[in-house]
Design an enzyme around this catalytic site. Sequence first.
Site, mmCIF file in Angstrom:
data_model
loop_
_atom_site.group_PDB
_atom_site.id
_atom_site.type_symbol
_atom_site.label_atom_id
_atom_site.label_comp_id
_atom_site.label_asym_id
_atom_site.label_seq_id
_atom_site.Cartn_x
_atom_site.Cartn_y
_atom_site.Cartn_z
ATOM 1 N N LYS A 96 0.821 -1.218 0.000
ATOM 2 C CA LYS A 96 0.000 0.000 0.000
ATOM 3 C C LYS A 96 0.860 1.277 0.000
ATOM 4 O O LYS A 96 2.078 1.210 0.207
ATOM 5 C CB LYS A 96 -0.902 -0.023 1.237
ATOM 6 C CG LYS A 96 -1.848 -1.229 1.300
ATOM 7 C CD LYS A 96 -2.864 -0.993 2.411
ATOM 8 C CE LYS A 96 -3.599 -2.246 2.793
ATOM 9 N NZ LYS A 96 -4.638 -1.970 3.787
ATOM 10 N N PHE A 145 -15.583 4.190 7.746
ATOM 11 C CA PHE A 145 -14.170 4.509 7.512
ATOM 12 C C PHE A 145 -13.810 4.549 6.030
ATOM 13 O O PHE A 145 -12.685 4.901 5.673
ATOM 14 C CB PHE A 145 -13.256 3.524 8.259
ATOM 15 C CG PHE A 145 -13.328 2.090 7.806
ATOM 16 C CD1 PHE A 145 -12.662 1.657 6.667
ATOM 17 C CD2 PHE A 145 -14.069 1.150 8.529
ATOM 18 C CE1 PHE A 145 -12.712 0.323 6.257
ATOM 19 C CE2 PHE A 145 -14.124 -0.183 8.130
ATOM 20 C CZ PHE A 145 -13.437 -0.586 6.982
ATOM 21 N N ARG A 180 -1.816 -14.274 5.101
ATOM 22 C CA ARG A 180 -2.618 -13.572 6.125
ATOM 23 C C ARG A 180 -1.958 -13.714 7.491
ATOM 24 O O ARG A 180 -1.915 -12.770 8.274
ATOM 25 C CB ARG A 180 -4.041 -14.136 6.159
ATOM 26 C CG ARG A 180 -4.846 -13.826 4.903
ATOM 27 C CD ARG A 180 -5.347 -12.414 4.856
ATOM 28 N NE ARG A 180 -6.344 -12.139 5.873
ATOM 29 C CZ ARG A 180 -7.095 -11.047 5.899
ATOM 30 N NH1 ARG A 180 -6.948 -10.108 4.974
ATOM 31 N NH2 ARG A 180 -7.974 -10.857 6.848
ATOM 32 N N HIS A 185 -1.912 -5.382 1.948
ATOM 33 C CA HIS A 185 -3.227 -6.033 1.871
ATOM 34 C C HIS A 185 -3.041 -7.423 1.287
ATOM 35 O O HIS A 185 -2.240 -7.612 0.376
ATOM 36 C CB HIS A 185 -4.172 -5.236 0.954
ATOM 37 C CG HIS A 185 -5.374 -6.028 0.536
ATOM 38 N ND1 HIS A 185 -6.521 -6.076 1.298
ATOM 39 C CD2 HIS A 185 -5.584 -6.831 -0.531
ATOM 40 C CE1 HIS A 185 -7.390 -6.879 0.699
ATOM 41 N NE2 HIS A 185 -6.846 -7.352 -0.424
ATOM 42 N N THR A 187 -5.488 -6.893 11.472
ATOM 43 C CA THR A 187 -5.645 -5.670 10.670
ATOM 44 C C THR A 187 -4.934 -4.474 11.309
ATOM 45 O O THR A 187 -4.217 -3.739 10.643
ATOM 46 C CB THR A 187 -7.145 -5.346 10.485
ATOM 47 O OG1 THR A 187 -7.760 -6.442 9.809
ATOM 48 C CG2 THR A 187 -7.342 -4.077 9.661
ATOM 49 N N TYR A 201 -12.436 -2.519 -2.767
ATOM 50 C CA TYR A 201 -12.963 -2.532 -1.399
ATOM 51 C C TYR A 201 -14.492 -2.463 -1.380
ATOM 52 O O TYR A 201 -15.063 -1.825 -0.496
ATOM 53 C CB TYR A 201 -12.359 -1.369 -0.608
ATOM 54 C CG TYR A 201 -10.906 -1.589 -0.209
ATOM 55 C CD1 TYR A 201 -10.530 -2.707 0.531
ATOM 56 C CD2 TYR A 201 -9.912 -0.675 -0.555
ATOM 57 C CE1 TYR A 201 -9.204 -2.914 0.908
ATOM 58 C CE2 TYR A 201 -8.578 -0.872 -0.175
ATOM 59 C CZ TYR A 201 -8.236 -1.992 0.553
ATOM 60 O OH TYR A 201 -6.924 -2.207 0.934
ATOM 61 N N ASN A 256 -1.684 -0.096 7.358
ATOM 62 C CA ASN A 256 -1.163 -1.402 7.788
ATOM 63 C C ASN A 256 -0.307 -2.048 6.702
ATOM 64 O O ASN A 256 -0.120 -3.255 6.663
ATOM 65 C CB ASN A 256 -2.297 -2.306 8.262
ATOM 66 C CG ASN A 256 -3.378 -2.486 7.210
ATOM 67 O OD1 ASN A 256 -3.193 -2.087 6.054
ATOM 68 N ND2 ASN A 256 -4.480 -3.103 7.580
ATOM 69 N N ARG A 263 2.654 -6.472 10.241
ATOM 70 C CA ARG A 263 1.995 -5.320 10.872
ATOM 71 C C ARG A 263 2.432 -5.155 12.323
ATOM 72 O O ARG A 263 2.568 -4.040 12.818
ATOM 73 C CB ARG A 263 0.485 -5.481 10.756
ATOM 74 C CG ARG A 263 -0.008 -5.359 9.309
ATOM 75 C CD ARG A 263 -1.406 -5.870 9.152
ATOM 76 N NE ARG A 263 -1.918 -5.697 7.800
ATOM 77 C CZ ARG A 263 -3.040 -6.259 7.385
ATOM 78 N NH1 ARG A 263 -3.750 -7.030 8.188
ATOM 79 N NH2 ARG A 263 -3.461 -6.063 6.145
ATOM 80 N N GLU A 269 -9.895 -10.499 -6.621
ATOM 81 C CA GLU A 269 -8.913 -9.406 -6.576
ATOM 82 C C GLU A 269 -7.833 -9.579 -7.648
ATOM 83 O O GLU A 269 -7.415 -8.590 -8.268
ATOM 84 C CB GLU A 269 -8.294 -9.334 -5.166
ATOM 85 C CG GLU A 269 -9.319 -8.868 -4.143
ATOM 86 C CD GLU A 269 -8.872 -9.043 -2.691
ATOM 87 O OE1 GLU A 269 -7.733 -9.484 -2.443
ATOM 88 O OE2 GLU A 269 -9.687 -8.736 -1.791
#
Length: 152
Positions: free
Chosen positions: A9, A57, A85, A115, A91, A49, A112, A102, A126
């Site tokens: 990100k 948010f 993951r 993704h 998260t 998303y 974070n 993270r 995705e």
Amino acid sequence: MERTFVMFKPDCLERGLLGRMVSRFEEKGLRLVAMKMLRVTPVLAKQHYAEHVEKPFYPQLEEFITASPVVATVFQGPEVIRVVRDMLGATSGLKAAPGTIRGDFSSSRQMNLVHASDSLESATREIAIYFKPDELLEWDATLGCWLQAPGE
Ligand code: CMP
């Protein structure tokens, strides 16, 4: 072999952590099969998303994810969706366990760093959003035989 979508990100690039983050996955023995740098547009953010668009948010998330370039990738490996993951951690960087990406590098719920798809269904969705089928490269890593035993 399973594949997952992993996106580095804007905070990852802004903080100069891209190389270190990609290294974590390479060191784990996951195979990189696609990679591109792009800027996420508001339209693309809403598509990626989609499940969060109605959440309070979301406006802040869209502003964040469109603010600087990202690097979109696909990694391949056994149980790679769960493995990645687990490597990311919870998260929120404040809740993620030490040793996770993270947990070690983030102190934020929003920023974070990385993704990753949370299921086979989201991985398929995705990957298709960010890559055409011919952008996914099938290749055999020479050292693959030192990463897993036959049949593993
Ligand atoms: P990611 O794994 O990319 O999935 C959705 C993203 O929304 C998440 O990481 C965070 O960047 C962001 N996010 C999730 N929950 C919140 C929240 N409560 N407040 C702000 N951002 C959030």
